[in-house]
Write a protein that holds these residues in place. Structure first.
Motif, PDB file in Angstrom:
ATOM      1  N   GLN B 131       3.100 -16.297  -7.918  1.00 17.29           N
ATOM      2  CA  GLN B 131       2.698 -17.705  -7.864  1.00 17.29           C
ATOM      3  C   GLN B 131       3.780 -18.551  -7.196  1.00 17.29           C
ATOM      4  O   GLN B 131       3.530 -19.664  -6.775  1.00 17.29           O
ATOM      5  N   ASN B 132       4.958 -18.004  -7.165  1.00 15.34           N
ATOM      6  CA  ASN B 132       6.083 -18.733  -6.581  1.00 15.34           C
ATOM      7  C   ASN B 132       6.427 -18.105  -5.230  1.00 15.34           C
ATOM      8  O   ASN B 132       6.938 -16.989  -5.164  1.00 15.34           O
ATOM      9  N   MET B 133       6.135 -18.834  -4.169  1.00 16.12           N
ATOM     10  CA  MET B 133       6.363 -18.288  -2.826  1.00 16.12           C
ATOM     11  C   MET B 133       7.795 -18.541  -2.351  1.00 16.12           C
ATOM     12  O   MET B 133       8.223 -18.023  -1.331  1.00 16.12           O
ATOM     13  N   ALA B 134       8.501 -19.411  -3.073  1.00 16.73           N
ATOM     14  CA  ALA B 134       9.773 -19.883  -2.547  1.00 16.73           C
ATOM     15  C   ALA B 134      10.995 -19.151  -3.101  1.00 16.73           C
ATOM     16  O   ALA B 134      12.075 -19.238  -2.539  1.00 16.73           O
ATOM     17  N   SER B 138      10.871 -13.342  -4.686  1.00 12.97           N
ATOM     18  CA  SER B 138       9.427 -13.181  -4.511  1.00 12.97           C
ATOM     19  C   SER B 138       9.080 -11.957  -3.666  1.00 12.97           C
ATOM     20  O   SER B 138       8.138 -11.225  -3.965  1.00 12.97           O
ATOM     21  N   GLN B 139       9.865 -11.763  -2.608  1.00 11.54           N
ATOM     22  CA  GLN B 139       9.541 -10.638  -1.729  1.00 11.54           C
ATOM     23  C   GLN B 139       9.738  -9.305  -2.458  1.00 11.54           C
ATOM     24  O   GLN B 139       8.900  -8.419  -2.398  1.00 11.54           O
ATOM     25  N   TYR B 306       5.615 -24.332  -2.875  1.00 10.03           N
ATOM     26  CA  TYR B 306       6.362 -25.583  -3.016  1.00 10.03           C
ATOM     27  C   TYR B 306       6.675 -26.212  -1.653  1.00 10.03           C
ATOM     28  O   TYR B 306       6.609 -27.421  -1.484  1.00 10.03           O
ATOM     29  N   TYR B 307       6.992 -25.378  -0.689  1.00 11.55           N
ATOM     30  CA  TYR B 307       7.408 -25.909   0.618  1.00 11.55           C
ATOM     31  C   TYR B 307       6.230 -26.259   1.524  1.00 11.55           C
ATOM     32  O   TYR B 307       6.400 -26.946   2.527  1.00 11.55           O
ATOM     33  N   HIS B 308       5.058 -25.739   1.186  1.00 10.70           N
ATOM     34  CA  HIS B 308       3.882 -26.022   2.022  1.00 10.70           C
ATOM     35  C   HIS B 308       2.726 -26.484   1.145  1.00 10.70           C
ATOM     36  O   HIS B 308       1.856 -25.681   0.793  1.00 10.70           O
TER      37      HIS B 308
END
Lengths: 268, 384
Positions: B131-134, B138-139, B306-308
């Motif tokens: 759920q957290n891409m930032a 995450s990777q 969050y960033y997009h």
């Protein structure tokens, strides 16, 4: 010169109006609506082109409206009959803010803003009792042609009330009148009074408080117009070609879109 | 096949239940078995590399009456969840090895458990997509989740799923997504060449056939589009938003188009065209897939980035597609879509972009009301 066509693919007739860039009517056409809308609209457009003295391929923009508006593949735009009816009536009677459009399958009461935009509306689409289809059934039963109905109704001396709100049940009432020996004009006037009463109810629901424009095929029947004028509390305006007003409205709106698109293309 | 034939073929595939799809495929590929993918996204490449046919499972549409699933789910649950469960309870999933769900909403999460508890002999996987891409982790996390999926799937099918096989599948799906993007782009440049309803039929049917066969179809479409007669009507250009999971009936899309809207872009079938570019074909394929999910995915109501922000994504979609309005088409009771609608509405109101909300459900059969709504909306924009 610009040629724009408005095509009203109604359930009874398919009507076409061709106008120029000044919204002047150049030609009108009509064909009985059949199952194949493409063929019917070709006939209707063809007759309008003939009366306008132009060829079909000179038409630059086609706006369709009515029940079959989605069926004409070559259309540029389709617009609801409510919007078109409002614009067409407003173009002919700019001071009127109400329209009653009585077609073969549907009666619509419309209130308009200044400029002809639809403010509110009511329709009776679920039942044919309040529309021209009802009169066609009655005329068949009484063995008179639909074209005669309007004039015969004016000859009535003792209009016979038709109280039912259902087309099927209303026919039963008419059978009773016939069996009681009532005259054809009296029965027809009763049917017209019944339709006028229904239209008035619909108009009241959209705030009827000033003159109304009566359009649609039923407005061609003199007896029907007379019934409305007698019943309605405000003046009833009837255009010269009531059957083509919706197509005219479509053509006007089509012209505006065509001009706007042409401007946008020029800017791009 | 011509485009018209492809659309007809696609419609016939969409009218089949999942078990019929596998049976049909087995006429050509006798040993093939299916693996269902519940929307929005699962790494199809890993499933395909396992020698299985990934099949998009978008409920049962109007193909199945709900007779068992209502006893497991409340009335306020979306159609796709109930009809998907019904497919399992009504034994309409023959020929399938398993199904993958992912973390898109509470309903999908519970559906995975309900399916697992109520069925035997089918492998149910729940992918905990990030759920957290930032986050920096995450990777690593996403890759490890894909690795876990690979390991368990390999155990289940009884053979290894190699990096080389995944890489090959990755190339196949890259080409597929590239062609879909190209068709979307062509349609934007040539309005009227192919309708959104036709294209949706094709993209949806693509999840019901072997990816190699689907590539041939997409190539045919792309090749024939320039020859197809196109009549660009006078329309309002719109973006359709909110149908990323349960899919609207094709008739609803047709109604929107008939009512005077040109669908410039949409989020239908999003999971199968999630990435904005090619997934890297170099190096470790699972890392490449994880990177693509985190960094190269289009915005979606089931992902938080969050960033997009999604509102920016929607505005960009409107701007880039040349749309003048937005039609929100969430499925009834779709929480992610309806929650985002609040944000989208505020953002579009601020920017002066007209919008209209049209909810749908898979068994809706009359389209007069939405068509009238859309037509009125379009006319309010077209005529002063």
């Amino acid at each position: 010169m610009t040629f724009v066509a408005g095509v009203d693919l109604g359930s009874g007739r398919t009507k076409t109006v061709i106008i120029d860039e000044n919204e002047q009517i150049l030609g009108m056409g009509m064909a009985r609506t059949e199952a194949d809308f493409d063929i019917v609209s070709s006939k209707s457009i063809g007759s309008a082109c003939e009366s306008a003295g132009i060829s079909d391929d000179q038409i630059e923009y086609i706006a369709t409206t009515g029940l079959g508006r989605y069926s004409l593949d070559r259309r540029d735009i389709q617009i609801t009959e409510l919007t078109c009816g409002g614009r067409g009536a407003h173009a002919l009677f700019p001071d009127a803010h109400f329209v009653v459009d009585m077609g073969a399958q549907c009666t619509r009461a419309i209130s308009l803003r200044d400029g002809g935009k639809v403010k509110s509306f009511r329709t009776n689409e679920k039942c044919a009792a309040g529309s021209g289809g009802f009169l066609e059934r009655i005329s068949r039963y009484l063995e008179v042609s639909i074209e005669e109905v309007g004039k015969l109704s004016l000859e009535a001396n003792d209009a016979q009330p038709i109280s039912s709100v259902c087309a099927v049940l209303a026919e039963s009432e008419i059978i009773n009148h016939v069996s009681e020996g009532k005259t054809v004009p009296d029965i027809l006037r009763g049917a017209h009074d019944s339709l006028a009463g229904r239209a008035l109810s619909q108009l009241k629901l959209v705030g009827f408080d000033s003159p109304v424009v009566f359009i649609g095929g039923v407005a061609m029947q003199e007896g029907m117009v007379d019934a409305c004028r007698e019943l309605f509390p405000y003046p009833v305006y009837v255009p010269e070609h009531p059957l083509h007003v919706v197509a005219y409205g479509a053509a006007i709106l089509g012209l505006r879109r065509h001009e706007k698109r042409t401007q946008e293309t020029a800017v791009a | 096949m011509t485009i018209d034939e492809i659309v007809l073929h696609s419609r016939s595939l969409l009218d089949m239940k999942p078990s019929q799809v596998i049976k049909k495929t087995q006429e050509t590929y006798p040993n093939v078995r299916g693996f269902a993918v519940f929307p929005v996204y699962a790494p199809h490449e890993i499933i395909h590399a396992a020698g299985l046919m990934p099949v998009g499972l978008y409920g049962a549409g109007d193909q199945l009456e709900i007779t068992h699933a209502d006893s497991r789910f409340q009335s306020f649950i979306c159609s796709i969840a109930k009809s998907t469960l019904e497919l399992f309870l009504a034994d309409e999933m023959d020929g399938f090895v398993g199904i993958a769900f992912s973390s898109i909403c509470d309903v999908a999460r519970n559906l995975a458990s309900v399916v697992s508890r109520n069925t035997e002999g089918i492998y149910v996987e729940y992918l905990h997509l990030p759920q957290n891409m930032a986050s920096e982790q995450s990777q690593t996390y996403t890759r490890s989740e894909y690795e876990r999926f690979r390991r368990k799937l390999a155990e289940h099918v009884g053979r290894p799923i190699t990096d080389a096989a995944i890489s090959e599948s990755l190339k196949l799906y890259n080409e597929q997504r590239r062609l879909i993007r190209a068709i979307y782009a062509y349609r934007q440049d040539h309005p009227g060449s192919i309708s959104a309803a036709e294209l949706t039929c094709i993209t949806k049917a693509g999840t019901r056939m072997m990816p190699g066969d689907y590539l041939t179809i997409l190539k045919d479409v792309m090749e024939q589009l320039p020859q197809r007669p196109a009549h660009a009507r006078d329309t309002v250009r719109v973006v359709v938003e909110g149908a990323f999971c349960e899919q609207p009936p094709i008739e609803l899309i047709e109604a929107i188009e008939a009512a005077g809207c040109e669908i410039r872009d949409d989020d239908m079938m999003l999971g199968w065209r999630l990435f904005t570019g090619d997934v890297s074909e170099q190096g470790d394929p699972l890392t490449a897939l994880a990177n693509a999910y985190l960094n190269e995915s289009v915005y979606c109501s089931t992902r938080h980035d969050y960033y997009h922000p999604r509102t920016e994504g929607l505005l960009a979609r409107v701007r880039d597609s040349g749309a003048k309005a937005v039609l929100f088409t969430p499925a009834k009771f779709c929480e992610p879509a309806l929650l985002d609608y609040v944000l989208f509405k505020r953002c579009l109101d601020d920017k002066g972009v007209p919008h209209l909300k049209l909810e749908f459900e898979e068994k809706m059969w009359t389209f007069e009301a939405p068509r009238t709504e859309v037509e009125t909306f379009a006319e309010s924009m077209l005529f002063d």
